[in-house]
Design a protein around this motif. Structure first.
Motif, short mmCIF file in Angstrom:
data_model
loop_
_atom_site.label_atom_id
_atom_site.label_comp_id
_atom_site.label_asym_id
_atom_site.label_seq_id
_atom_site.Cartn_x
_atom_site.Cartn_y
_atom_site.Cartn_z
N ALA A 1 0.80 -1.23 0.00
CA ALA A 1 0.00 0.00 0.00
C ALA A 1 0.84 1.29 0.00
O ALA A 1 0.52 2.23 -0.74
N PRO A 2 1.93 1.38 0.79
CA PRO A 2 2.62 2.67 0.84
C PRO A 2 3.31 3.05 -0.47
O PRO A 2 3.56 4.23 -0.70
N THR B 1 -5.90 7.19 4.84
CA THR B 1 -4.72 7.08 5.71
C THR B 1 -4.23 5.64 5.67
O THR B 1 -5.04 4.71 5.78
N ILE B 2 -2.91 5.46 5.52
CA ILE B 2 -2.34 4.12 5.46
C ILE B 2 -1.42 3.92 6.66
O ILE B 2 -0.48 4.70 6.88
N ILE B 3 -1.71 2.88 7.44
CA ILE B 3 -0.87 2.57 8.60
C ILE B 3 -0.17 1.27 8.27
O ILE B 3 -0.80 0.20 8.21
N ALA B 4 1.14 1.38 8.02
CA ALA B 4 1.85 0.27 7.38
C ALA B 4 2.93 -0.33 8.28
O ALA B 4 3.41 0.30 9.23
N GLY C 1 11.43 -7.16 0.40
CA GLY C 1 10.40 -7.57 1.36
C GLY C 1 9.08 -6.91 1.02
O GLY C 1 8.99 -6.12 0.07
N GLN C 2 8.07 -7.23 1.81
CA GLN C 2 6.74 -6.71 1.51
C GLN C 2 6.21 -5.93 2.71
O GLN C 2 6.24 -6.43 3.83
N SER C 3 5.75 -4.74 2.46
CA SER C 3 5.01 -4.01 3.48
C SER C 3 3.53 -4.26 3.23
O SER C 3 3.10 -4.42 2.09
N THR C 4 2.76 -4.32 4.29
CA THR C 4 1.30 -4.31 4.13
C THR C 4 0.77 -3.11 4.90
O THR C 4 1.37 -2.70 5.90
N GLY C 5 -0.34 -2.58 4.44
CA GLY C 5 -0.90 -1.41 5.11
C GLY C 5 -2.37 -1.61 5.45
O GLY C 5 -3.10 -2.28 4.72
N VAL C 6 -2.77 -1.03 6.58
CA VAL C 6 -4.19 -0.91 6.89
C VAL C 6 -4.64 0.38 6.21
O VAL C 6 -4.02 1.43 6.41
#
Ligand SMILES: Cc1cc2nc3c(=O)[nH]c(=O)nc-3n(C[C@H](O)[C@H](O)[C@H](O)COP(=O)(O)OP(=O)(O)OC[C@H]3O[C@@H](n4cnc5c(N)ncnc54)[C@H](O)[C@@H]3O)c2cc1C
Length: 513
Positions: free
Chosen positions: A192-193, A227-230, A248-253
């Motif tokens: 997401a970010p 808003t993305i909280i990652a 690597g992989q980031s994931t976001g709320v």
């Protein structure tokens, strides 16, 4: 053909101004944020790869609606060759990066292409042409679009409209003359970010009461109200993680608060009867992709395990138990990959004109990998020995007080330098026994849907009733040992002719719609 380089991709991200938080702090610019660098590197690789002549055959595809050459990850698949090339492309990229992420754009586009066509056919809407227009824009600008499908969900036993907090699922909060406003929380959004835009998709079947939750649309990553909280991507800055400090992989709320979406980016707006089709179609395309991704990861484990055996001074040809473990590992990886190949070969052209992988094989392949990821880790660990989690930190490699002392520990095969042995051991730890290693397990289990969802889909699509008919025919013809009847031709068993077998309630295999 507009193919950005990884550098261009980074620069293009600078043009956005998203609201992103990582580890409690607001991110000023994603490209300069070290916590996100491994994720940006991994997606960057999908850009550079497509520009290399040796990968062009499967990395580049011709978009049938425009005739233009595009990166396969923003392309609508049209035939078996496309599906096979996609598998190869995803596998090759995941060998290098662990998870290439950008294939999500392709899965979303293919699902929306089918689904919008279906809604238009049923209701006379114009969603498909809107989607094609947006897709051309994505292709012309070589964008990456993430998938925001999995809602926060709230109480899993309740439908979206029954939840205590309506924002548990993203939904339409206002319908304006020029567009809609959406609010709610999408819980897990890969990359997401550092994507340009998001496809917001419904994540389940819906009822009339859930109408406002039936929304599919496209949102720029810096849309006002998003808003993305990652989480950090991989293990940034960890010197003992050669691989996942780079990839690597980031994931976001993703929290949507009255985000405005103009109608030219809306592909479903209340058509609740079509939500399930879109969810399932996306899941099918994506599960097929997951097979290629995890096969690439499996290749890393196979190679690293073989090297670890060698660096330990052993010959796997001469040691049956090591050879057996290696064969187990190969069997596991290539079995689920073979399901991906079968899903491609038996893929069906849809009425929209794209191809959808065979759902039984794509779900089976994904189920196999979800179950066997722990075996893959176990096999790689068992042939390697305990060194992979006990080797002192890389800081000791340059510590004058200890490095000579550790030389004895690291010397095994006389042909292999201790540094090489350390590098392989650390790679196996990174891939199987670190926080990143455990992440590969969980994404294999849940990414693309939980095992229960895969099993439901296999049972729904598998032609059990056809198999019952097969056996009924065998029995009628006297092939079954318990049958008293002698073999007969259809219509000649009695004076009145054969009775058709009774309808069974078991599921029939679905035909493409
Ligand atoms: C690393 C990673 C990356 C991902 N990337 C994305 C992404 O980019 N975009 C995206 O949209 N999603 C993404 N996902 C989400 C993924 O699709 C979900 O994790 C998956 O569908 C399971 O949903 P959940 O995590 O909410 O688990 P839950 O739904 O909470 O499931 C937990 C367990 O409860 C069971 N369960 C759930 N509901 C019910 C029920 N009603 N009745 C009975 N049993 C139930 C499930 O079968 C499962 O066993 C990602 C997941 C991971 C782990």
């Amino acid at each position: 053909m507009n193919l950005m380089s990884s550098q261009d991709y980074c620069e293009s991200l600078r043009e956005y101004n998203p609201s992103i938080y990582v580890r409690g702090a607001k991110v000023k610019n994603v490209v300069d944020e070290p916590q996100l660098a491994p994720g940006i590197n991994a997606i960057g690789m999908t850009y550079d790869f497509a520009r290399m002549a040796e990968h062009r055959e499967y990395a580049i595809a011709t978009q049938h609606t425009s005739g233009k050459s595009v990166n396969r990850f923003v392309h609508i698949n049209r035939n078996t060759e496309d599906l096979l090339s996609k598998l190869e492309y995803v596998r090759a990229l995941c060998q290098l990066t662990g998870c290439a992420m950008r294939y999500l754009t392709m899965d979303g586009l293919n699902a929306l292409f089918q689904s919008t066509y279906r809604i238009d056919t049923a209701l006379g809407t114009e969603y498909n042409s809107r989607l094609v227009e947006q897709m051309h824009r994505i292709q012309d600008n070589d964008l990456t679009v993430g998938i925001a499908m999995t809602d926060a969900k709230g109480d899993r036993s309740l439908r979206p409209s029954e939840q205590r907090k309506p924002d548990s699922h993203v939904h339409i909060v206002a319908r304006r003359p020029d567009g809609i406003e959406i609010s709610g929380v999408k819980a897990i959004v890969t990359a997401a970010p550092y994507v340009h835009e998001l496809f917001v998709l419904p994540g389940r079947n819906l009822t009339r009461e859930d109408k406002d939750f039936a929304v599919a649309c496209q949102v720029p990553i810096d849309a006002q109200g998003l808003t993305i909280i990652a989480r950090p991507a991989g293990r940034p800055g960890d010197v003992s993680a050669e691989f996942s400090s780079r990839f690597g992989q980031s994931t976001g709320v993703c929290v949507f608060e009255n985000v405005f979406v103009p109608y030219d980016r809306v592909f479903m707006c209340g058509e609740w009867e079509h939500a399930e089709h879109l969810t399932k179609t996306y899941a099918n395309h994506h599960r097929h992709t997951c097979i290629g991704a995890r096969a690439g990861f499996g290749d890393l484990l196979i190679g690293a395990s073989a090297m670890m055996i060698e660096t330990n001074g052993l010959d796997m040809q001469a040691e049956p138990h090591l050879q057996e473990s290696m064969v187990e590992l190969i069997k596991t990886v290539e079995s689920f990959y073979a399901c991906g190949v079968s899903a491609s070969v038996y893929g069906k052209t849809t009425e929209a004109g794209n191809i959808e992988p065979d759902a039984v094989y794509s779900n089976l392949g994904k189920l196999l990998l979800a179950h066997s990821i722990y075996d893959m880790h176990r096999l790689a660990n068992s042939v390697s020995g305990g060194l992979i989690v006990t080797l002192p930190h890389p800081d000791e490699d340059h510590n004058p007080d200890t490095m000579d002392k550790l030389d004895t520990l690291m010397s095994a095969s006389p042909d292999i330098p201790p540094q090489r042995r350390a590098a392989v051991a650390r790679l196996i730890e990174d891939l199987t026994a670190s926080q990143a290693g455990a992440w590969y397990s969980v994404i294999s289990v849940h990414g693309g849907g939980s095992p229960a969802a895969l099993k439901r889909e296999i049972f729904r699509k598998y032609p059990v009733a056809d198999k019952v008919e097969l056996v009924e025919r065998l029995i009628e013809r006297g092939v079954h040992p318990d049958s008293a009847a002698k073999p007969v031709q259809p219509g000649q068993c009695c004076d009145t002719g054969c009775q058709p077998p009774e309808q069974t309630t078991l599921p029939k295999r679905e035909r493409p719609e």
